[in-house]
Design a protein around this motif. Structure first.
Motif, mmCIF file in Angstrom:
data_model
loop_
_atom_site.group_PDB
_atom_site.id
_atom_site.type_symbol
_atom_site.label_atom_id
_atom_site.label_comp_id
_atom_site.label_asym_id
_atom_site.label_seq_id
_atom_site.Cartn_x
_atom_site.Cartn_y
_atom_site.Cartn_z
ATOM 1 N N ASN A 1 10.526 -11.105 -6.254
ATOM 2 C CA ASN A 1 11.274 -9.824 -6.584
ATOM 3 C C ASN A 1 11.791 -9.909 -8.174
ATOM 4 O OD1 ASN A 1 12.508 -7.490 -5.841
ATOM 5 N ND2 ASN A 1 14.710 -8.334 -5.256
ATOM 6 N N ARG A 2 10.983 -10.494 -8.794
ATOM 7 C CA ARG A 2 11.214 -10.278 -10.191
ATOM 8 C C ARG A 2 9.975 -9.546 -10.899
ATOM 9 N NH1 ARG A 2 15.788 -13.033 -10.598
ATOM 10 N NH2 ARG A 2 16.175 -15.109 -9.239
ATOM 11 N N LEU A 3 9.938 -8.753 -11.618
ATOM 12 C CA LEU A 3 8.988 -8.237 -12.655
ATOM 13 C C LEU A 3 8.907 -9.196 -13.978
ATOM 14 C CD1 LEU A 3 7.037 -6.008 -12.082
ATOM 15 C CD2 LEU A 3 8.333 -4.627 -14.098
ATOM 16 N N TYR A 4 7.881 -9.900 -14.062
ATOM 17 C CA TYR A 4 7.538 -10.656 -15.296
ATOM 18 C C TYR A 4 6.806 -10.260 -16.252
ATOM 19 C CZ TYR A 4 9.342 -14.336 -12.118
ATOM 20 O OH TYR A 4 10.119 -14.932 -11.020
ATOM 21 N N ILE B 1 0.830 -1.313 -0.024
ATOM 22 C CA ILE B 1 0.076 -0.077 -0.065
ATOM 23 C C ILE B 1 0.764 1.257 0.092
ATOM 24 C CG2 ILE B 1 -1.632 1.231 1.338
ATOM 25 C CD1 ILE B 1 -2.966 -1.403 2.059
ATOM 26 N N LEU B 2 2.135 1.205 0.929
ATOM 27 C CA LEU B 2 3.055 2.224 0.763
ATOM 28 C C LEU B 2 3.654 2.605 -0.438
ATOM 29 C CD1 LEU B 2 4.167 1.906 4.350
ATOM 30 C CD2 LEU B 2 2.885 3.801 3.340
ATOM 31 N N GLN B 3 3.525 1.799 -1.531
ATOM 32 C CA GLN B 3 4.426 1.801 -2.761
ATOM 33 C C GLN B 3 4.244 3.191 -3.507
ATOM 34 O OE1 GLN B 3 6.744 -0.395 -4.373
ATOM 35 N NE2 GLN B 3 6.413 -1.164 -2.115
ATOM 36 N N GLU C 1 18.285 -2.143 -4.343
ATOM 37 C CA GLU C 1 17.479 -2.848 -3.126
ATOM 38 C C GLU C 1 16.084 -2.814 -3.395
ATOM 39 O OE1 GLU C 1 18.975 -3.607 1.162
ATOM 40 O OE2 GLU C 1 17.848 -1.739 0.965
ATOM 41 N N THR C 2 15.265 -3.670 -3.657
ATOM 42 C CA THR C 2 13.606 -3.602 -3.792
ATOM 43 C C THR C 2 13.023 -4.669 -2.823
ATOM 44 O OG1 THR C 2 13.928 -5.138 -5.449
ATOM 45 C CG2 THR C 2 13.983 -2.719 -5.916
ATOM 46 N N TYR C 3 13.579 -5.496 -2.178
ATOM 47 C CA TYR C 3 12.917 -6.575 -1.440
ATOM 48 C C TYR C 3 13.636 -6.841 -0.174
ATOM 49 C CZ TYR C 3 10.101 -10.845 -1.432
ATOM 50 O OH TYR C 3 9.191 -11.951 -1.221
ATOM 51 N N PHE C 4 13.020 -7.047 0.871
ATOM 52 C CA PHE C 4 13.422 -7.866 2.120
ATOM 53 C C PHE C 4 12.885 -8.702 2.450
ATOM 54 C CE2 PHE C 4 13.703 -3.051 2.027
ATOM 55 C CZ PHE C 4 15.098 -2.857 2.009
ATOM 56 N N TYR C 5 13.861 -10.008 2.625
ATOM 57 C CA TYR C 5 13.468 -11.355 2.783
ATOM 58 C C TYR C 5 13.455 -11.703 4.417
ATOM 59 C CZ TYR C 5 14.529 -16.403 2.905
ATOM 60 O OH TYR C 5 14.732 -17.848 3.431
ATOM 61 N N ARG C 6 12.534 -11.949 5.057
ATOM 62 C CA ARG C 6 12.439 -12.232 6.243
ATOM 63 C C ARG C 6 13.209 -13.548 6.816
ATOM 64 N NH1 ARG C 6 9.265 -10.457 10.541
ATOM 65 N NH2 ARG C 6 7.797 -9.542 8.982
ATOM 66 N N LEU D 1 8.523 -5.085 0.673
ATOM 67 C CA LEU D 1 8.907 -4.271 -0.299
ATOM 68 C C LEU D 1 9.682 -3.027 -0.082
ATOM 69 C CD1 LEU D 1 6.097 -4.691 -2.893
ATOM 70 C CD2 LEU D 1 8.194 -6.110 -2.585
ATOM 71 N N SER D 2 10.550 -2.520 -0.462
ATOM 72 C CA SER D 2 10.773 -1.051 -0.096
ATOM 73 C C SER D 2 9.940 -0.238 -0.937
ATOM 74 C CB SER D 2 12.276 -0.842 -1.026
ATOM 75 O OG SER D 2 12.265 -0.840 -2.382
ATOM 76 N N ASN D 3 9.783 0.876 -0.372
ATOM 77 C CA ASN D 3 8.706 1.719 -0.974
ATOM 78 C C ASN D 3 8.592 2.001 -2.358
ATOM 79 O OD1 ASN D 3 7.938 1.614 1.729
ATOM 80 N ND2 ASN D 3 8.400 3.961 2.191
ATOM 81 N N ASP D 4 9.824 2.180 -3.183
ATOM 82 C CA ASP D 4 10.072 2.334 -4.459
ATOM 83 C C ASP D 4 10.448 1.218 -5.284
ATOM 84 O OD1 ASP D 4 12.760 1.834 -3.422
ATOM 85 O OD2 ASP D 4 13.308 3.520 -4.538
ATOM 86 N N ALA D 5 9.930 -0.183 -4.634
ATOM 87 C CA ALA D 5 10.236 -1.355 -5.325
ATOM 88 C C ALA D 5 9.503 -1.344 -6.567
ATOM 89 C CB ALA D 5 9.670 -2.479 -4.636
#
Length: 352
Positions: free
Chosen positions: A169-172, A28-30, A212-217, A97-101
């Motif tokens: 974390n891939r745009l297909y 939502i914060l994108q 950096e666009t994605y944070f893996y827990r 996700l980072s805010n600008d992912a």
């Protein structure tokens, strides 16, 4: 670049009441607004469904589906089938996700089939409000690079130095997925290994970006990476079998499929040796049988560097031996020490 295309973000949800709110909030914060988020409740037994429905009631770009527990592959496939976007993006429900992912990935698109950002593993605390970055998943050393992929450069690079084989974390490009009727294999773990192989096999243009666009827990104790056993090894075996069955006789793909099947062997033999105490005798017997059934000699093509060519041919030969022998002589690449050179010599000459 397409002007503000719709991006379908697919989020499978299973028993993630502790994490899913932070995940959806990061969508939502994108700073990119033209997205839809497809949340699929996969038979959760906790409060996951109520939580994701509460987001749907407040945000018209969110759609919720619910089903019996069919597993991650079937859930992602449902997301693909219900996606309306020009692009697909897979997000795990315990990640952020980072805010600008999405804006970063879309703005980087240049007629690619796949665009990938950097994934960083992270630990979260204080009710998910504090994040500690730990390490980045394997990404090309160039940072930003485009592979035309006419000679399977992404898969060759993976065999040479490693690229993390994940779906997220891939745009297909959705047309690419539909054209090749790509879907996740249901009923297995480690489905990303096969998905990565097939998408990178068929993609004509793949771009990696140095952002950096994605944070893996890493602190989800219910993750399959925290609980391993026979099913993990069985799934790896099925990935190898699928690659051999579908592609090893294919006129265009047979060479890369044969070599990459040994790369998969390397991964699960490493796993089996490392986790031997958690594996049953039955699955070890299954392993030995599958390795013999799937054995194909590697040809003399100059596909890899000299050391990796030697390594993969050695591991391929070793895979024909009983697991007790494999366990004794298995080693990771590269061949860069006297001990490893001795192991190559033993496998090549003494263990014929």
């Amino acid at each position: 670049m397409i002007n503000k295309p719709l991006v379908s973000i697919v989020v499978p949800c299973y028993n993630v009441e502790k994490y899913v709110e932070a995940c959806i909030s990061s969508v939502i914060l994108q700073d990119y607004e033209n997205w839809e988020c497809i949340l699929i409740n996969d038979g959760s037994k906790d409060n996951t469904l109520d939580l994701i429905k509460s987001f749907e009631s407040r945000e018209n770009r969110i759609r919720v589906f619910t089903q019996e527990n069919f597993g991650l592959s079937a859930t992602r496939n449902k997301g693909i089938e219900n996606a309306n976007g020009e692009f697909l993006f897979f997000l795990d429900s315990d990640d952020i996700l980072s805010n600008d992912a999405i804006s970063t990935l879309v703005s980087s698109f240049q007629n690619n089939d796949i665009v990938t950002g950097i994934t960083t593993s992270a630990a979260f605390s204080n009710n998910n409000n504090n994040m500690t970055r730990l390490s980045q998943l394997l990404h090309p050393k160039e940072g930003t690079i485009t592979f035309e992929n006419s000679h399977f450069e992404v898969l060759v690079r993976t065999m040479e130095i490693g690229l993390t084989p994940v779906a997220q974390n891939r745009l297909y490009r959705k047309d690419f997925i539909d054209q090749h009727q790509l879907r996740f294999k249901s009923g297995i773990l480690h489905e990303d290994e096969l998905w990565f192989f097939e998408t990178m096999l068929l993609a004509e243009n793949v771009k990696f970006i140095n952002k950096e666009t994605y944070f893996y827990r890493i602190d989800n104790q219910d993750s399959i990476t925290k609980n391993v056993g026979d099913r993990n090894l069985e799934s790896y075996i099925q990935v190898m079998e699928e690659i051999i069955k579908k592609y090893s006789q294919h006129e265009q793909f047979n060479i890369i499929a044969k070599w990459y099947s040994v790369y998969i062997k390397k991964i699960f033999l490493d796993f089996a040796v490392r986790e031997r105490s958690k594996l049953s005798g039955q699955i070890i017997s299954r392993l030995e049988s599958a390795l013999k059934d799937c054995y194909i000699p590697l040809a003399k093509e100059n596909l890899l560097s000299k050391n990796n060519d030697l390594y993969y041919k050695t591991i391929n030969k070793l895979s024909l031996k009983p697991f007790s022998i494999i366990e004794k002589h298995f080693f990771r690449n590269p061949v860069n020490s006297l001990r490893k050179i001795v192991n190559v010599f033993k496998v090549s000459y003494f263990l014929k």
